[in-house]
Design an enzyme around this catalytic site. Structure first.
Site, PDB file in Angstrom:
ATOM      1  CE  LYS A 184      38.789  35.706  34.951  1.00 49.23           C
ATOM      2  NZ  LYS A 184      37.692  36.413  34.282  1.00 49.23           N
ATOM      3  CB  THR A 185      42.332  28.479  34.004  1.00 55.20           C
ATOM      4  OG1 THR A 185      43.231  29.569  33.797  1.00 55.20           O
ATOM      5  CG2 THR A 185      43.053  27.171  33.715  1.00 55.20           C
TER       6      THR A 185
END
Length: 387
Positions: A184-185
């Site tokens: 994820k980011t």
């Protein structure tokens, strides 16, 4: 041979030193690092309450429980998602009702949602998924929620940072759940965060994430006066986040917009490079909004090339590029297909999209050389197999 993986986390010295500090502190499970991460996250998102958990799946489960979902209740979500979005409904004895997607954004289709709201009884909640890091049409979803008196639980596993018409995801629905999985980011390895502005929901989630106990361990074990007593007030779960993970999150959160900017830059490079090729690049609905670019999903124009999507993936691997597919839709998964008698023609947009999409590498540590390597590989394969 050069190989660009589909994803790679970005871990810097600040995260490493924070984890080392945690290991030396004598407190490893939920404690001061998690508390700071929660406080910082709430400030960044602009929500009243942020509660760290050990996965986004756990967060979705807790949120549905807090929203009152139980046996026989129906919850609408999309088929074009990871199975967690639907499986948590079954955890509580509820029944998922599946909607198709907008063929441009791959987010849940509000028109289909309304048809389901009209045709099904006992629907209590909608779970929109912000696919790839672009917000679903929350204006339409919230209007439907108000019209039909249902709750909204946002699956924002892809969506940090992300906005809808300038408003940050995490401040729109009743409850929002973020993921910090490794791709994820921002990442805590495993982990998630539940965001809400509702004090009652937050209170329930806080109790239920740790066995239904009304006092957390950090409070009990670090008090300078005898504080051994606690009460179990509900049959809760074991969903708390460790301080080791929280230590990572503190510094990852500070870089969220830096990481988003880099992912957006990669997406722009891809869009420009692929403009004349037999593919469709992701549709951006509003360039003024933040798009987290968790997924860069390229859509092949199969009618203009001589190979399938699956063969395209194999050829890219030979070129040294790792890929993925987001997602094999739930109506193609044996459990969901067979249990709910789902068919391709119930979800024409998701079905058509699935057969053409491939997710390309898009992570914040990619160099220009990496980006150009992926671009050349895509061009090489498409040039070799164009009609």
């Amino acid at each position: 041979m050069t190989f660009i993986p589909y994803s790679r986390p970005v871990i810097d010295e600040q995260e490493i030193q924070e984890v080392v500090d945690t290991l030396r502190s004598g407190w490893l499970t939920t404690g001061p690092k998690v508390a700071k991460f929660e406080k910082d996250f709430a400030k960044v998102i602009g929500c009243e309450h942020a509660l760290a958990v050990n996965s986004a799946t756990a967060g979705l489960h807790l949120a549905l429980e807090a929203l009152g979902i139980g046996g026989g209740d129906k919850v609408i979500t999309t088929v074009h998602t990871f199975t967690a979005s639907a499986e948590v409904i079954r955890y509580l004895g509820g029944e998922p009702v599946f909607a198709d997607i907008n063929p441009d954004t791959f987010c849940i289709d509000p028109d289909h949602v309304e048809r389901l709201l009209k045709s099904h009884g006992n629907i209590k909640c909608i779970i929109p998924v912000h696919y790839g890091g672009q917000a679903a049409d929350m204006t339409a979803i919230m209007a439907l929620a108000k019209k039909y008196n249902v709750r909204v639980l946002e699956d924002a596993a892809h969506a940090l940072p992300c906005t809808h018409k300038g408003q940050l995801i995490g401040t729109i629905g009743d409850v929002t759940v973020f993921s910090f999985y490794a791709n994820k980011t921002i990442t805590t390895g495993e982990g998630g965060m539940v965001a809400t502005n509702d004090a009652a929901f937050a209170s329930r989630i806080k109790v239920m994430r740790l066995h239904g106990i009304n006092r957390d361990a950090f409070d009990r074990f670090t008090s300078k006066t005898p504080s051994w007593y606690y009460e179990v007030v509900a049959p809760g779960y074991k969903y708390n986040m460790m301080d080791i993970c929280g230590a990572l999150g503190i510094h990852q959160l500070q870089k969220a917009y830096v990481f988003q900017k880099k992912r957006a830059y990669i997406a722009d490079c891809y869009a420009e490079a692929f403009a004349a090729l037999p593919v469709e690049v992701p549709t951006v609905i509003n360039s003024e909004d933040y798009h987290a670019w968790h997924i860069y999903s390229l859509r092949l124009k199969l009618e203009e090339i001589t190979i399938s999507r699956d063969r395209f993936i194999e050829e890219l691997a030979k070129e040294g590029v790792g890929t993925s597919v987001h997602y094999i839709p739930l109506h193609r998964m044996p459990y969901w297909r067979d249990t709910y008698q789902l068919k391709d023609d119930f979800f024409p947009h998701s079905t058509a999209v699935f057969e053409r999409i491939v997710s390309l590498p898009n992570f914040a540590s990619m160099t220009d050389e990496d980006i150009n390597f992926v671009i050349r590989a895509v061009r090489n394969v498409l040039d070799a197999y164009k009609k």
